[in-house]
Design an enzyme around this catalytic site. Structure first.
Site, PDB file in Angstrom:
ATOM      1  CB  CYS A 110      -1.167  -0.138   1.482  1.00 49.09           C
ATOM      2  SG  CYS A 110      -2.188   1.063   0.571  1.00 49.09           S
ATOM      3  CG  HIS A 215      -3.519  -2.985   3.058  1.00 51.94           C
ATOM      4  ND1 HIS A 215      -2.608  -2.888   4.163  1.00 51.94           N
ATOM      5  CD2 HIS A 215      -4.271  -2.472   2.735  1.00 51.94           C
ATOM      6  CE1 HIS A 215      -2.573  -1.878   3.893  1.00 51.94           C
ATOM      7  NE2 HIS A 215      -3.438  -1.112   2.884  1.00 51.94           N
ATOM      8  CD  GLU A 217      -1.375  -5.723   6.075  1.00 43.33           C
ATOM      9  OE1 GLU A 217      -1.948  -4.666   5.873  1.00 43.33           O
ATOM     10  OE2 GLU A 217      -0.915  -5.654   4.388  1.00 43.33           O
TER      11      GLU A 217
END
Length: 238
Positions: A110, A215, A217
């Protein structure tokens, strides 16, 4: 046989009011799950200390976060630009440039993709919905669970990203209002969203330098295919 894991430096978040250095869940955990050792880097801007970080780590993960100061791509701070973090800009631009120079693996998420692009001479849209008027944009700041994919991206065949995901199309989550405008020299676009927003870039002739706009993660626990991005980072360090 050594079982020493590659040391991956993860860039920190910073609260200026509380003077607190921290990171959200998913970054270090993703690195660890992929076989590396994710460590949160200290927040500092002294060149000697930053250089020590670069020399000590096998690879780097540039985390998500606030907007990049537009002075780094020669623009004024426009009204729709939001929070900026001067410490993070200094630290992450330094790490990006040195990692590229030393051919050390680098993965940006990001804000991370945006920092990578700006550090190497590219520019950003300070706000995609205010500055892109030639086409209709999809929703890029989702109102859905953070792990849930809300739009599709098209991935360039034979790119690093396509090899990791084993796909040329995939759905991702989305939490951003800025995006890459002009790609920095040395980078290639490896995926686009359905409305043409740049979703990933890769640095040519580099061991591993990948930036993604979404994202992973937040997604890898729900969908293990996104763990492959962390695995690509870790494997490139070995």
């Amino acid at each position: 046989m050594s079982n020493k894991r590659p040391l991956i430096g993860v860039t920190p978040w910073y609260d200026y009011d509380k003077q607190l250095t921290f990171i959200k869940k998913g970054y270090c955990e993703g690195v660890n799950k992929a076989g590396g050792l994710g460590v949160l880097l200290p927040m500092c801007t002294q060149p000697e200390l930053m250089e020590n970080m670069v020399q000590s780590c096998d690879g780097f993960l540039i985390s998500g976060g606030p907007d990049v100061d537009p002075k780094y791509f020669n623009e004024m701070n426009l009204p729709f630009n939001q929070d900026i973090s001067p410490y993070r800009d200094t630290l992450e631009i330094f790490i990006t440039r040195r990692a590229i120079e030393l051919n050390k693996p680098l993965f940006g998420i990001c804000r991370g993709i945006q920092i990578m692009n700006v550090a190497m001479g590219g520019s950003l849209y300070q706000d995609i919905h205010s500055q892109i008027n030639d086409r209709k944009l999809i929703k890029h700041s989702q109102a859905a669970p953070r792990w849930y994919p809300t739009h599709k991206i098209n991935v360039k065949k034979d790119s690093i990203l396509s090899k990791l995901l084993k796909a040329t199309s995939i759905e991702v989550n989305s939490f951003h209002h800025q995006a890459i405008k002009d790609t920095a020299p040395g980078f290639e676009i490896s995926s686009l969203s359905e409305d043409g927003i740049i979703e990933s870039i890769e640095y040519k002739n580099h061991k591993f330098a990948l930036g993604v706009q979404w994202h992973p993660e937040l997604m890898w626990e729900a969908n293990s295919v996104f763990l492959s991005l962390f695995e690509g980072l870790v494997q490139s360090c070995k």
